[in-house]
Design a protein around this motif. Structure first.
Motif, PDB file in Angstrom:
ATOM      1  N   GLN A  20       0.842  -1.187   0.000  1.00 14.32           N
ATOM      2  CA  GLN A  20       0.000   0.000   0.000  1.00 14.32           C
ATOM      3  C   GLN A  20       0.882   1.243   0.000  1.00 14.32           C
ATOM      4  N   LYS A  21       0.344   2.344  -0.476  1.00  9.60           N
ATOM      5  CA  LYS A  21       1.123   3.574  -0.561  1.00  9.60           C
ATOM      6  C   LYS A  21       0.909   4.438   0.670  1.00  9.60           C
ATOM      7  N   VAL A  22       1.908   5.270   0.961  1.00  7.85           N
ATOM      8  CA  VAL A  22       1.794   6.247   2.034  1.00  7.85           C
ATOM      9  C   VAL A  22       1.153   7.503   1.457  1.00  7.85           C
ATOM     10  N   VAL A  23       0.014   7.891   2.022  1.00  5.65           N
ATOM     11  CA  VAL A  23      -0.715   9.066   1.556  1.00  5.65           C
ATOM     12  C   VAL A  23      -0.376  10.242   2.473  1.00  5.65           C
ATOM     13  N   ILE A  24      -0.095  11.383   1.859  1.00  4.00           N
ATOM     14  CA  ILE A  24       0.221  12.590   2.607  1.00  4.00           C
ATOM     15  C   ILE A  24      -0.933  13.579   2.464  1.00  4.00           C
ATOM     16  N   HIS A  25      -1.518  13.965   3.582  1.00  3.37           N
ATOM     17  CA  HIS A  25      -2.559  14.990   3.607  1.00  3.37           C
ATOM     18  C   HIS A  25      -1.905  16.300   4.043  1.00  3.37           C
ATOM     19  N   SER A  26      -2.161  17.390   3.298  1.00  3.07           N
ATOM     20  CA  SER A  26      -1.504  18.654   3.604  1.00  3.07           C
ATOM     21  C   SER A  26      -2.507  19.754   3.907  1.00  3.07           C
ATOM     22  N   SER A  27      -1.985  20.850   4.472  1.00  2.72           N
ATOM     23  CA  SER A  27      -2.811  21.997   4.810  1.00  2.72           C
ATOM     24  C   SER A  27      -3.285  22.752   3.580  1.00  2.72           C
ATOM     25  N   LEU A  28      -2.770  22.421   2.414  1.00  4.59           N
ATOM     26  CA  LEU A  28      -3.240  23.022   1.170  1.00  4.59           C
ATOM     27  C   LEU A  28      -4.421  22.241   0.590  1.00  4.59           C
ATOM     28  N   ASP A  29      -5.000  21.372   1.427  1.00  6.04           N
ATOM     29  CA  ASP A  29      -6.153  20.565   1.013  1.00  6.04           C
ATOM     30  C   ASP A  29      -5.831  19.693  -0.188  1.00  6.04           C
ATOM     31  N   GLU A  30      -4.600  19.207  -0.216  1.00  3.39           N
ATOM     32  CA  GLU A  30      -4.167  18.327  -1.288  1.00  3.39           C
ATOM     33  C   GLU A  30      -3.694  17.001  -0.697  1.00  3.39           C
ATOM     34  N   GLN A  31      -3.710  15.971  -1.522  1.00  5.55           N
ATOM     35  CA  GLN A  31      -3.155  14.678  -1.152  1.00  5.55           C
ATOM     36  C   GLN A  31      -2.006  14.353  -2.089  1.00  5.55           C
ATOM     37  N   ASP A  32      -1.007  13.741  -1.545  1.00  6.88           N
ATOM     38  CA  ASP A  32       0.139  13.329  -2.346  1.00  6.88           C
ATOM     39  C   ASP A  32       0.538  11.929  -1.899  1.00  6.88           C
ATOM     40  N   ILE A  33       1.353  11.297  -2.701  1.00  6.91           N
ATOM     41  CA  ILE A  33       1.845   9.954  -2.405  1.00  6.91           C
ATOM     42  C   ILE A  33       3.338  10.023  -2.131  1.00  6.91           C
ATOM     43  N   LEU A  34       3.772   9.436  -1.017  1.00  6.80           N
ATOM     44  CA  LEU A  34       5.196   9.333  -0.716  1.00  6.80           C
ATOM     45  C   LEU A  34       5.686   7.987  -1.222  1.00  6.80           C
ATOM     46  N   PRO A  35       6.505   7.990  -2.270  1.00  2.47           N
ATOM     47  CA  PRO A  35       6.967   6.713  -2.846  1.00  2.47           C
ATOM     48  C   PRO A  35       8.090   6.097  -2.011  1.00  2.47           C
ATOM     49  N   ILE A  36       7.755   5.145  -1.182  1.00  4.25           N
ATOM     50  CA  ILE A  36       8.735   4.534  -0.278  1.00  4.25           C
ATOM     51  C   ILE A  36       9.910   3.898  -1.035  1.00  4.25           C
ATOM     52  N   PRO A  37       9.702   3.241  -2.189  1.00 10.39           N
ATOM     53  CA  PRO A  37      10.858   2.705  -2.910  1.00 10.39           C
ATOM     54  C   PRO A  37      11.905   3.769  -3.226  1.00 10.39           C
ATOM     55  N   TYR A  38      11.469   5.013  -3.384  1.00  9.99           N
ATOM     56  CA  TYR A  38      12.393   6.111  -3.685  1.00  9.99           C
ATOM     57  C   TYR A  38      13.391   6.333  -2.546  1.00  9.99           C
ATOM     58  N   LEU A  39      12.996   6.005  -1.326  1.00  8.15           N
ATOM     59  CA  LEU A  39      13.884   6.180  -0.181  1.00  8.15           C
ATOM     60  C   LEU A  39      15.032   5.173  -0.187  1.00  8.15           C
ATOM     61  N   PHE A  40      14.931   4.159  -1.027  1.00  8.08           N
ATOM     62  CA  PHE A  40      15.975   3.131  -1.137  1.00  8.08           C
ATOM     63  C   PHE A  40      16.824   3.311  -2.399  1.00  8.08           C
ATOM     64  N   ARG A  41      16.714   4.452  -3.040  1.00  7.86           N
ATOM     65  CA  ARG A  41      17.407   4.690  -4.306  1.00  7.86           C
ATOM     66  C   ARG A  41      18.923   4.720  -4.136  1.00  7.86           C
ATOM     67  N   ASP A  42      19.631   4.462  -5.224  1.00 10.00           N
ATOM     68  CA  ASP A  42      21.082   4.574  -5.197  1.00 10.00           C
ATOM     69  C   ASP A  42      21.489   5.959  -5.707  1.00 10.00           C
ATOM     70  N   TYR A  43      22.774   6.218  -5.726  1.00 11.76           N
ATOM     71  CA  TYR A  43      23.295   7.543  -6.081  1.00 11.76           C
ATOM     72  C   TYR A  43      22.832   7.989  -7.465  1.00 11.76           C
ATOM     73  N   LYS A  44      22.834   7.084  -8.423  1.00  7.19           N
ATOM     74  CA  LYS A  44      22.472   7.451  -9.791  1.00  7.19           C
ATOM     75  C   LYS A  44      21.032   7.924  -9.908  1.00  7.19           C
ATOM     76  N   ALA A  45      20.169   7.457  -9.015  1.00 12.36           N
ATOM     77  CA  ALA A  45      18.749   7.830  -9.070  1.00 12.36           C
ATOM     78  C   ALA A  45      18.436   9.078  -8.248  1.00 12.36           C
ATOM     79  N   MET A  46      19.437   9.641  -7.602  1.00 10.96           N
ATOM     80  CA  MET A  46      19.205  10.827  -6.769  1.00 10.96           C
ATOM     81  C   MET A  46      19.184  12.086  -7.620  1.00 10.96           C
ATOM     82  N   PRO A  47      18.422  13.100  -7.208  1.00 13.36           N
ATOM     83  CA  PRO A  47      18.426  14.384  -7.915  1.00 13.36           C
ATOM     84  C   PRO A  47      19.815  15.008  -7.907  1.00 13.36           C
ATOM     85  N   VAL A  48      20.062  15.878  -8.868  1.00 10.66           N
ATOM     86  CA  VAL A  48      21.381  16.505  -9.001  1.00 10.66           C
ATOM     87  C   VAL A  48      21.765  17.269  -7.741  1.00 10.66           C
TER      88      VAL A  48
END
Length: 237
Positions: A20-48
């Motif tokens: 199941q996905k982690v859902v983020i509820h925010s004060s801007l009345d929006e929902q977003d998804i926190l992609p947990i697999p992204y937290l296990f990324r390697d260096y090449k997959a990280m933003p610049v």
């Protein structure tokens, strides 16, 4: 947070039970998804910006809000003396399982007694301040953890883009007390919800003023692709 939502999700993903996905509820009345697999990324997959921050790390490093430990593992493999810190017990357990040698299960404001050459706060780690009025306390504490010649590396975002703009280039920000980068969030995972918590997104100019007011220099290292940036703070001498 009473419910360790993020720790539960990290644990499940590492254990092969993440369905199941982690859902983020925010004060801007929006929902977003926190992609947990992204937290296990390697260096090449990280933003610049993250890659740049990791390359600027030196000496002993404290990885604050380390999550699943991907940044710590990369630095450790480079030969740096890195300590991974997180308030989530399960996240810290996963870091150890993945091979991080030094870990600390503690909130950063409760941590003291050791000084480092580099403090690393990535993925908007400075957001832990919660509110702009609390940023001074956080910066003073971070400064107390630095060795002579040390540095704080952090990224954040100016979220002004999330508000409606007018024809003159200004932005319509709802009337409310506080700074527009102050947000509240709540995480939800497998039917469990965290407590609502404060999180801070800070534009660079505001960060620079706060840093200077607390005896820290502030250098804009690099701008990202979408209102994000990497900054380096150092004690003023």
């Amino acid at each position: 947070m009473a419910e360790d939502i993020l720790g539960d999700a990290i644990w499940d993903y590492h254990s092969g039970n993440y369905d199941q996905k982690v859902v983020i509820h925010s004060s801007l009345d929006e929902q977003d998804i926190l992609p947990i697999p992204y937290l296990f990324r390697d260096y090449k997959a990280m933003p610049v910006l993250e890659q740049k921050a990791l390359e600027l790390c030196k000496g002993s490093v404290l990885d604050i809000g380390c999550g699943a430990g991907s940044h710590s593992l990369y630095l450790q493999e480079k030969g740096l003396d890195v300590t991974a810190l997180d308030r989530s017990a399960k996240a810290i357990s996963i870091c150890s399982m993945r091979g991080v040698k030094k870990t600390v299960h503690e909130a950063i404001l409760d941590f003291s007694g050791t000084k480092f050459d580099t403090l690393l706060l990535l993925m908007n780690g400075i957001g832990l301040a919660g509110r702009l009025e609390d940023l001074d306390e956080v910066l003073v504490h971070l400064g107390s953890l630095l060795k002579a010649g040390g540095q704080i590396l952090l990224d954040s975002s100016d979220i002004i883009y999330m508000y409606e703009s007018d024809d003159d280039g200004g932005y319509w920000i709802p009337d409310a007390e506080g700074y527009y980068g102050e947000m509240t969030f709540q995480m939800e995972y497998k039917g469990n919800k965290s407590e609502t918590y404060n999180w801070l997104y800070i534009d660079y100019n505001t960060l620079q003023r706060a840093a200077n007011a607390n005896n820290l220099s502030c250098e804009l290292v690099s701008n990202g692709e979408h209102y994000d940036y990497l900054a380096r703070l150092c004690p003023l001498v």
